[in-house]
Design a protein around this motif. Structure first.
Motif, mmCIF file in Angstrom:
data_model
loop_
_atom_site.group_PDB
_atom_site.id
_atom_site.type_symbol
_atom_site.label_atom_id
_atom_site.label_comp_id
_atom_site.label_asym_id
_atom_site.label_seq_id
_atom_site.Cartn_x
_atom_site.Cartn_y
_atom_site.Cartn_z
ATOM 1 N N HIS A 224 0.405 -8.323 14.149
ATOM 2 C CA HIS A 224 0.940 -7.379 13.871
ATOM 3 C C HIS A 224 2.019 -7.592 12.576
ATOM 4 O O HIS A 224 1.789 -7.816 11.989
ATOM 5 C CB HIS A 224 0.923 -5.756 13.783
ATOM 6 N N SER A 227 0.953 -10.998 11.433
ATOM 7 C CA SER A 227 0.020 -10.729 10.513
ATOM 8 C C SER A 227 0.160 -10.209 8.909
ATOM 9 O O SER A 227 -0.728 -10.189 7.945
ATOM 10 C CB SER A 227 -1.559 -10.530 11.251
ATOM 11 N N ARG A 228 1.099 -9.008 9.479
ATOM 12 C CA ARG A 228 0.340 -7.966 8.340
ATOM 13 C C ARG A 228 2.145 -7.336 8.428
ATOM 14 O O ARG A 228 2.148 -5.596 7.853
ATOM 15 C CB ARG A 228 -0.426 -6.694 8.311
ATOM 16 N N ASP A 231 3.328 -4.583 6.008
ATOM 17 C CA ASP A 231 2.685 -3.305 5.739
ATOM 18 C C ASP A 231 3.576 -2.170 6.016
ATOM 19 O O ASP A 231 3.210 -1.393 6.817
ATOM 20 C CB ASP A 231 1.294 -3.146 6.773
#
Ligand code: IPM
Ligand code: MG
Length: 355
Positions: A224, A227-228, A231
């Motif tokens: 993550h 990928s993100r 956030d």
């Protein structure tokens, strides 16, 4: 204000990057009317060569007396043979334990001027502003070790008290940010992680009800982060996971050489070091990026000395220098000539002239 700052340059590129961070602190003192006394000490391989110990008594004393300690890096092939009686890294671990700095703050913030230096696409980098809090004085780094010719053991232990204090630090810092904590563990396999998750799941909502809490397994977190990343707000995790995830996360910012850190305990005294290592392959070549060390000095001003405007001025000077095209090899733009470690320091200093 007056402050005593311990300077432990250490090994490899440590002395080169630390020299630039000290020059920046001197410029801050001149511009804002402070008096910083710098006292040098030995750590790591340099200390082993001089005294036989990686964290000699003189350095221990300096760490106890100073308001803050600035460290370069430790380690190198000279001291790393498998049967070396003392290793430079052990000096760093002993120092972290002696100073009681159990929480290691590693901010990971992306800047448009450095997007091109990251292996990731721009869309994944915009708006990334993460504070990783790595537990620093417990876990597998400090457990019992055993070694025979055919087997080896490293024990990972965490106590409730060790987990609670670092979670509280995360809670307090999250309140000053976007109020979101991601606690990272391996609770599907490790008992230390099951204890960690149970305490996080109970303590954080109870003591910090305004903060949103999520739990993530470390392998998923590694994914993550690529990928993100945007956030995430505050990540809190145990010692080894934090070590690994922050080297990974540094690539969001363009280079491992950019990342600073602050190691804090219960008081104001802190230990400040770039997250990179001693990089023996480029040591003495004036190629190293001093920004991680200089940004660590900014964290020292903020967290140990309470000098927030000064800290922000240093951070601004670093990113203005980079925007103006002063960039060491690790962050150089294609076709542009990289600047030396010292020239990078000069470029930052130009943004900090006394008014
Ligand atoms: C870090 C380093 C150290 C660590 C090494 C040099 C012992 O990798 O500060 O991230 O693993 O803590
Ligand atoms: Mg590391």
């Amino acid at each position: 204000m007056e402050a005593l700052i311990g300077v432990l340059a250490g090994d490899g590129i440590g002395p080169e990057v630390t020299a630039e961070a000290v020059r920046v602190l001197e410029a801050v003192a001149a511009r804002y009317g402070h008096r910083f006394d710098f006292r040098a000490g030995l750590i790591g391989g340099a200390a082993i060569d001089a005294t036989g110990s990686a964290f000699p008594p003189g350095t221990r004393l300096l760490c106890a007396e100073a308001h803050a300690v600035l460290l370069g890096a430790v380690g190198g092939p000279r001291w790393s043979s498998p049967d070396a009686p003392v290793r430079p890294e052990q000096g760093l671990l002993d120092m972290r334990a002696a100073m009681g700095v159990y929480a290691n703050l590693r901010p990971v913030v992306t800047h448009p001027a450095l997007y091109a230096s990251s292996p990731l696409r721009e869309a994944r980098l915009a708006g990334v502003d993460i504070l990783v809090i790595r537990e620093l004085t417990g876990g597998i780094y400090f457990g019992r070790k055993e070694r025979t010719a055919d087997s080896a053991t490293d024990v990972c232990t965490y106590s409730r008290a060790e987990i609670e204090r670092v979670l509280r630090m995360a809670g307090r810092l999250a309140l000053q940010r976007r109020r979101k904590i991601t606690s990272i563990d391996k609770a599907n396999v490790l008992d230390t992680s099951r204890l960690w998750r149970a305490i996080a799941g109970e303590l954080l909502p109870r003591e910090f009800p305004q903060v949103q809490v999520e739990h993530l397994l470390v392998d998923a977190a590694a994914m993550h982060l690529l990928s993100r990343a945007a956030d995430f707000d505050v990540l809190v995790t145990e010692n080894m996971f934090g070590d690994i995830l922050t080297d990974e996360a540094s690539m969001l910012t363009g280079s491992l050489g950019m990342l600073p850190s602050a190691a804090l305990g219960d008081g104001l005294r802190g230990l400040y070091e770039p997250i990179h290592g001693s990089a023996p392959d480029i040591a003495g070549m004036a190629k190293a990026n001093p920004c991680g060390a200089i940004l660590s000095a900014a964290m020292l001003l903020r967290h140990s000395l309470g000098l927030e405007p000064e800290a922000e001025a240093v951070e601004k000077a670093v990113f203005e220098a980079i925007e103006a095209g002063h960039r060491t090899a690790d962050i150089a733009l294609p076709g542009a000539r990289p600047v030396s470690t010292h020239a990078m320091g000069d470029a930052v200093l130009r943004g900090l002239k006394p008014h």
